[in-house]
Structures are given as structure tokens and as C-alpha cells.
Design an enzyme around this catalytic site. Structure first.
Site, PDB file in Angstrom:
ATOM      1  N   GLY A 239       0.804  -1.207   0.000  1.00 39.22           N
ATOM      2  CA  GLY A 239       0.000   0.000   0.000  1.00 39.22           C
ATOM      3  C   GLY A 239       0.839   1.261   0.000  1.00 39.22           C
ATOM      4  N   LEU A 240       0.323   2.311   0.640  1.00 42.30           N
ATOM      5  CA  LEU A 240       0.979   3.622   0.705  1.00 42.30           C
ATOM      6  C   LEU A 240       1.248   4.168  -0.692  1.00 42.30           C
ATOM      7  CD1 LEU A 240       3.518   3.071   3.633  1.00 42.30           C
ATOM      8  CD2 LEU A 240       1.263   4.126   3.718  1.00 42.30           C
ATOM      9  N   CYS A 241       0.319   3.938  -1.597  1.00 40.85           N
ATOM     10  CA  CYS A 241       0.466   4.438  -2.968  1.00 40.85           C
ATOM     11  C   CYS A 241      -0.816   5.133  -3.427  1.00 40.85           C
ATOM     12  CB  CYS A 241       0.830   3.310  -3.922  1.00 40.85           C
ATOM     13  SG  CYS A 241      -0.231   1.857  -3.842  1.00 40.85           S
ATOM     14  N   GLY A 242      -1.474   5.809  -2.493  1.00 47.52           N
ATOM     15  CA  GLY A 242      -2.678   6.539  -2.843  1.00 47.52           C
ATOM     16  C   GLY A 242      -3.827   5.601  -3.170  1.00 47.52           C
TER      17      GLY A 242
END
Length: 382
Positions: free
Chosen positions: A143-146
Site C-alpha cells: 500500500g501507501l500508494c494513494g
């Protein structure tokens, strides 16, 4: 206002409490980093306005918040630099791999078009009445990709619903940990296989997907195979697209039992390989001359052998290209997300520091006033 111990949620009454100071203190403790909320109505009794960013807590607590934001900023900045270093390599792989994949697909389509009038048995180019579609969904591994993964999953859900409205069943081949985690919870959807990619895509990983797709189509378990991946446009833009992988056909030829076309409206393959009814390649920056073949095509070998030799390379190249595009889009989305998080951390640090200095100055001023008032009291007694 009450606090639920089970869900750790908060319920705020519509009536303004007369204890404004306690209310602001409780909001500050419950949401320590959400004090910069736009608000039009201040709490009159407390003298504080939520919209102006005023909070009520001690200097030590405020200093801890500043240190926490600074630590978070270091993490997001490091992740931004790592993604920026990786996205360069992924971008180069996409740019260098596109011409070969597009030229091979164009050549294969032209050959297949010329062989339509011949008595050639080519299973991978056979157009059948569609009753089941295999959808290869490519998501990210972390994750952590918008909204990168959410957009792909929503696109897959929309395509599955569209096929169901036509009475066509759908089989999913999930690629990526995020997609695997989502589709594993869908008991109403048939998932043929869960595949996890590691690192940068390779031809070996693409061959695993190609073998699964090949077996499904040749055994007639599915009548059409589609790729759903995120096309890399630039570092700031990426678009989820659907591309028909099998069979090799013209747009509108693949229909269901009722004669309805089951091609996706925004099919990437037809968008890239057709223009005014003619096969061509359209690129954003570099122009490409249409490949022309002689009207009378003579095959030195059996056309079936030629197609059998080219089809595995076609499947592998198209799947590898989709994996590369998806990875480049994921890394670019993560770089942008971490860049925005770093900028937000800077703004939050400035706001918290300003509040910290204001409170410290107020504390020093109050102490000086107390000293002056005490000295004056002593003088009045004398």
C-alpha cells in the site's frame, strides 16, 4: 458527548457544552493531529476556534507531537526517495519494451487477418460464442500508494458487473497481494489462481500467467481473456485499462449467445491497433509508420506452425508489458503519495511549532506577571 470503549469511536452531541474548555481539551487529546479543521462556528465559552487551529494541551504534549510528526516525515521522505530510484528503472523497462510488444501484436494481427480465408486450425485465434471470460487483474503488492489499488479493483468490479448484466460468467486471475487479499474474500466470484509477483517483472513470471491463460482458453473453460492493468502515462498520471488478450479478433466479432458484443468499451488493444478500420500503432510522443505486407503472402512453412511459434511469444510479451506498466504506475503513485505526505508533515510541523512557541511565550509572560504582581503586593504591605 460520550466515548465508546468497544469501538474507540466518539459521538458528539448537537448541543454546545457549557464546559467549552474541557470540550476542546478532549477533542485535542482524541485527535492530536486534526486541529486544523475548517470551521465556521467557534466555541464561545472556551474562547477557542477550531477553524483557527487553536488547541488546548501542555507544552510537553505539544513537543511530543512535533517530534512524532518529524519522525513520520523522515519515513515518508525515505520512501519517496526509494520509490523515485525504483521508478526510473521501471520507466525505462516500459519505454524499451513497448515497441517490441506493439510491433509483435501488430504483425500477428496482420498475419491472422490474412489467414481468415484459409483453412487453418489456430486454436488461439478461434472466435467462439462467449459464455465465460477470464479477467487477469494486476494490482500492487503493498500500500501507501494513494488510490492505485482501489482504482484497479473498482475497475474490475465494474467490468465483472458489466459482464454479468450480459449473462456472461467471469473467472478472475489475481496478480498482486492487494488483489489477492480482496478477491479471497469474494465467495460469490470464481478465482482461478492467486499469483504474487516479487520485485521487477521477468519473462519467467509472465510465462506462469501465460501458461495458465493458455490452458484455460485451449481447454475451452473460457472463451475470452482480458487483461486489466494500470497503463503508465507519466510520473503524474496513470490510467487503468482493459485489454483483450485472446482470441485474436477484430472489434465487435466476440459476442455472447444473444449476439451482444462483449468487448470492453475502452479496450486498450483495439485503441492501440486500429484506426479508421486499419491496423496501426498510435503513440503519444513518437510517431510510428504502419507496417505493410505484400498482398500476396507466401509462407515458407505451414501457417499453423508459424502461429504456434509466435503465439507463446505474443502472450509472454503482452503479459510482461502489462506487469511492467503496472509496476511503474504503482511506484509513481507511491512516490507522489509520499511526496504529498512529506509536504503535509512540513506544514503540520510549522503549525505545531508556531502553537508551541505561542504557548511558551504565554507561559513566560504569565510567570513575569505573577512576579511583578507579587512584588507590588509586597511593596503595598510595606
Amino acid at each position: 458527548m460520550s466515548r465508546s470503549s468497544a469501538s474507540l469511536g466518539f459521538r458528539v452531541s448537537s448541543r454546545v457544552s457549557i464546559h467549552g474548555g474541557r470540550l476542546m481539551s478532549f477533542i485535542s487529546e482524541a485527535y492530536p493531529f486534526q486541529f486544523m479543521v475548517k470551521c465556521g462556528t467557534p466555541f464561545r465559552d472556551s474562547g477557542y476556534c477550531v477553524g483557527r487551529g487553536r488547541i488546548r494541551c501542555g507544552l510537553n504534549r505539544l513537543k511530543d507531537r512535533i517530534n512524532a510528526v518529524i519522525s513520520t516525515k523522515k519515513i515518508t521522505e525515505a520512501m519517496k526517495l526509494i520509490s523515485a530510484a525504483k521508478v526510473r528503472r521501471a520507466q525505462e523497462a516500459v519505454i524499451t519494451g513497448r515497441p517490441f510488444a506493439e510491433a509483435l501484436a501488430q504483425m500477428l494481427y496482420i498475419i491472422n487477418e490474412r489467414l481468415q480465408g484459409e483453412d487453418v486450425d489456430a486454436p488461439l485465434s478461434e472466435v467462439r460464442t462467449v459464455s465465460r471470460v477470464a479477467l487477469v487483474v494486476m494490482t500492487g503488492d503493498s500500500g501507501l500508494c494513494g488510490s492505485f489499488n482501489n482504482v484497479v479493483i473498482k475497475k474490475a468490479e465494474a467490468r465483472i458487473e458489466e459482464l454479468r448484466e450480459l449473462g456472461v460468467e467471469c473467472t478472475v486471475i489475481s496478480v498482486g497481494k492487494k488483489g489477492n487479499a480482496y478477491f479471497s474474500t469474494r465467495s460469490d466470484l470464481k478465482v482461478d489462481r492467486f499469483i504474487e509477483a516479487e520485485g521487477f517483472p521477468t519473462a519467467k513470471e509472465a510465462q506462469v500467467i501465460a501458461d495458465d491463460v493458455f490452458s484455460l482458453f485451449v481447454s475451452e473453460e473460457v472463451d475470452k481473456v482480458e487483461l486489466l492493468y494500470t497503463k503508465f502515462v507519466s510520473l503524474l498520471n496513470s490510467v487503468p485499462v482493459i485489454r483483450t488478450l485472446l482470441p485474436l479478433s477484430k472489434k465487435g466479432e466476440i459476442v455472447d449467445a444473444n449476439g451482444n458484443c462483449v468487448d470492453a468499451i475502452d479496450d486498450e488493444l483495439f485503441r492501440l491497433t486500429t484506426k479508421e478500420g486499419k491496423l496501426t500503432v498510435v503513440r503519444e510522443k513518437a510517431s510510428s509508420k504502419r507496417m505493410e505486407l505484400e498482398p500476396l503472402m507466401i509462407f515458407e512453412q505451414d501457417p499453423v506452425h508459424i502461429l504456434d511459434a509466435m503465439m507463446p511469444l505474443y502472450l509472454n510479451s503482452q503479459i510482461l508489458r502489462a506487469l511492467q506498466e503496472s509496476l511503474a504506475s504503482e511506484l509513481a503513485a507511491r512516490m507522489n503519495a509520499m511526496s504529498n505526505a512529506t509536504d503535509n508533515a512540513d506544514e503540520l510541523t510549522k503549525s505545531l511549532s508556531l502553537e508551541y512557541y505561542r504557548k511558551r511565550q504565554a507561559k513566560v509572560t504569565n510567570e513575569l506577571l505573577e512576579i511583578v504582581a507579587g512584588a507590588e503586593a509586597l511593596n503595598s504591605l510595606d
